[in-house]
Design an enzyme around this catalytic site. Structure first.
Site, PDB file in Angstrom:
ATOM      1  N   LYS A   1       0.855  -1.200   0.000  1.00  0.00           N
ATOM      2  CA  LYS A   1       0.000   0.000   0.000  1.00  0.00           C
ATOM      3  C   LYS A   1       0.887   1.245   0.000  1.00  0.00           C
ATOM      4  CE  LYS A   1      -3.958   2.303   2.019  1.00  0.00           C
ATOM      5  NZ  LYS A   1      -4.439   2.690   0.692  1.00  0.00           N
ATOM      6  N   SER A   2       0.411   2.307  -0.625  1.00  0.00           N
ATOM      7  CA  SER A   2       1.204   3.537  -0.692  1.00  0.00           C
ATOM      8  C   SER A   2       1.547   4.040   0.700  1.00  0.00           C
ATOM      9  CB  SER A   2       0.432   4.635  -1.424  1.00  0.00           C
ATOM     10  OG  SER A   2       0.181   4.262  -2.744  1.00  0.00           O
TER      11      SER A   2
ATOM     12  N   ASN B   1     -13.754   4.291  -3.629  1.00  0.00           N
ATOM     13  CA  ASN B   1     -13.052   4.337  -2.342  1.00  0.00           C
ATOM     14  C   ASN B   1     -12.409   5.684  -2.095  1.00  0.00           C
ATOM     15  OD1 ASN B   1      -9.873   4.259  -1.918  1.00  0.00           O
ATOM     16  ND2 ASN B   1     -10.292   3.360  -3.945  1.00  0.00           N
TER      17      ASN B   1
ATOM     18  N   LEU C   1      -5.421   7.260   2.260  1.00  0.00           N
ATOM     19  CA  LEU C   1      -3.988   6.939   2.325  1.00  0.00           C
ATOM     20  C   LEU C   1      -3.517   6.574   3.724  1.00  0.00           C
ATOM     21  CD1 LEU C   1      -2.803   9.602  -0.267  1.00  0.00           C
ATOM     22  CD2 LEU C   1      -2.658   7.131  -0.581  1.00  0.00           C
TER      23      LEU C   1
ATOM     24  N   ASN D   1       3.297   7.043  -6.597  1.00  0.00           N
ATOM     25  CA  ASN D   1       1.861   7.326  -6.726  1.00  0.00           C
ATOM     26  C   ASN D   1       1.637   8.837  -6.738  1.00  0.00           C
ATOM     27  OD1 ASN D   1      -0.882   7.555  -6.529  1.00  0.00           O
ATOM     28  ND2 ASN D   1      -1.049   6.595  -4.505  1.00  0.00           N
TER      29      ASN D   1
ATOM     30  N   CYS E   1      -3.192   9.851  -6.655  1.00  0.00           N
ATOM     31  CA  CYS E   1      -4.313   9.551  -5.771  1.00  0.00           C
ATOM     32  C   CYS E   1      -5.393  10.618  -5.944  1.00  0.00           C
ATOM     33  CB  CYS E   1      -3.860   9.511  -4.313  1.00  0.00           C
ATOM     34  SG  CYS E   1      -5.236   9.122  -3.224  1.00  0.00           S
TER      35      CYS E   1
ATOM     36  N   GLY F   1      -6.713  -1.556 -14.062  1.00  0.00           N
ATOM     37  CA  GLY F   1      -8.047  -0.953 -14.069  1.00  0.00           C
ATOM     38  C   GLY F   1      -9.082  -1.932 -14.582  1.00  0.00           C
TER      39      GLY F   1
ATOM     40  N   GLY G   1      -6.634  -5.065  -8.727  1.00  0.00           N
ATOM     41  CA  GLY G   1      -6.983  -4.517  -7.419  1.00  0.00           C
ATOM     42  C   GLY G   1      -8.367  -4.928  -6.973  1.00  0.00           C
ATOM     43  N   THR G   2      -9.381  -4.363  -7.606  1.00  0.00           N
ATOM     44  CA  THR G   2     -10.758  -4.558  -7.162  1.00  0.00           C
ATOM     45  C   THR G   2     -11.196  -6.027  -7.237  1.00  0.00           C
ATOM     46  OG1 THR G   2     -11.277  -2.290  -7.734  1.00  0.00           O
ATOM     47  CG2 THR G   2     -13.143  -3.792  -7.584  1.00  0.00           C
TER      48      THR G   2
END
Ligand SMILES: Cc1cc2nc3c(=O)[nH]c(=O)nc-3n(C[C@H](O)[C@H](O)[C@H](O)COP(=O)(O)O)c2cc1C
Length: 309
Positions: A47-48, A71, A75, A131, A134, A248, A270-271
């Site tokens: 995670k960032s 979402n 962060l 990143n 965001c 994506g 991701g999703t």
């Protein structure tokens, strides 16, 4: 039947397959990253993390709205110093599995991007994802660093100046010309590009008369994002020659094939993991293999960029 080879060269790395755990999903602990690798991810992204610990937004922070997920986690992260421990622990668990570790960083200023990159480099991740996209972080008008070629290039140069680890700059889909941003970051030294982050959006609870998320707005991911991401990857692949992690809306092996046909070298997921857990990787890889067999491909290179030639 011919043998299908899913191995994937990405910069100097060799991935067992092209799938990559996208940042922000399961990337918050070494054991979750290890589990994701054991479930078949070709590489995993943490995670960032930013300069300081952040608690993130109050709930609700992520919801399924029907066409995907929205979402605004905010962060949430332990800060760069603490992240070094998580990355070191993760690397030790991932190395025997042959699964590369990607660190992800964000910061509120160009200078702080350099500081976070320097700190994180101590853990020697295989790649640093920068990143700059965001949707919940930006200037007073909400413009992220990825929104303009100059700011995107400035962050890229600041990170390149402090680390020898290769970097992939993560771009935003909501810009007039993503090709122009891609050209700017490559010119500034980006070794790779991750495309894309979520698309800013808003979901309203009509009965309650207010937005569903506590942050009101958030980032759209999942199925609704896929055609946008494919278009972004294609525009970038036509413009620059660095490898792309196409991200994506990838939910199936066929979706992964579409990303590679659009010009991606690796495929972020991701999703699909948010919905189905890390088992999604095995399914996507099995389906990708079956699709390639059906279409007569034996190696990913035969497919890469075919749809944009
Ligand atoms: C719950 C959630 C949290 C996320 N957190 C991050 C993050 O910390 N850093 C980042 O670069 N992207 C983050 N993303 C964006 C994903 O990495 C990915 O770019 C995006 O969701 C599109 O891919 P997908 O449709 O496969 O989810 C997050 C996405 C979701 C759904």
């Amino acid at each position: 039947m011919q043998k299908i080879d899913l191995t994937c060269s990405f910069l100097d790395l060799t991935l067992n397959n092209p799938t990559v755990l996208a940042s922000g999903i399961l990337g918050t602990s070494a054991t979750l990253l290890e589990r994701t690798a054991r479930c078949g991810a070709g590489a995993v992204t943490a995670k960032s993390c930013g300069p300081e610990p952040r608690a993130g937004h109050p709930n609700p922070v992520s919801v399924d709205w029907g066409g995907g997920v929205i979402n605004a986690i905010g962060l949430t992260n332990p800060g760069a110093e603490e992240e070094v421990h998580l990355l070191r622990e993760s690397k030790a668990l991932l190395a025997p599995l042959g699964v590369p570790l990607i660190a992800s960083i964000f910061a509120p200023t160009v200078e702080q991007f350099g500081e976070v990159a320097r700190t994180i480099s101590q853990a020697e991740p295989d790649l640093i994802e920068v990143n700059i996209s965001c949707p919940n972080v930006g200037d007073e008008f909400g413009t992220p660093f990825a929104g303009l070629p100059d700011t995107a290039a400035a962050v890229t140069a600041a990170v390149k100046a402090v680390t020898d680890i290769p970097i992939s700059v993560k771009l935003a889909p909501n810009v007039p010309s993503i090709a122009r941003i891609a050209a700017a970051v490559v010119e500034a030294g980006a070794d790779a590009i991750t495309a894309v982050n979520t698309m800013p959006g808003m979901v309203i609870d009509a009965e309650a008369g207010r937005p569903v998320l506590s942050n009101k707005m958030g980032g759209i991911s999942g199925p609704a994002l896929k055609p946008i991401a494919l278009r972004c990857v294609a525009e970038i692949a036509r413009t620059v020659s660095v490898p792309i992690i196409g991200t994506g809306g990838v939910n199936t092996g066929r979706d992964a094939a579409e990303m590679i046909l659009a010009g991606a070298t690796a495929v972020g997921v991701g999703t699909a993991v948010w919905y189905r857990g890390p088992e999604a990787f095995q399914q996507i890889n099995d389906e990708l293999r079956a699709f390639m067999a059906q279409e007569g491909y034996t190696h990913l290179e035969e497919m890469r960029g075919l749809a944009i030639r």
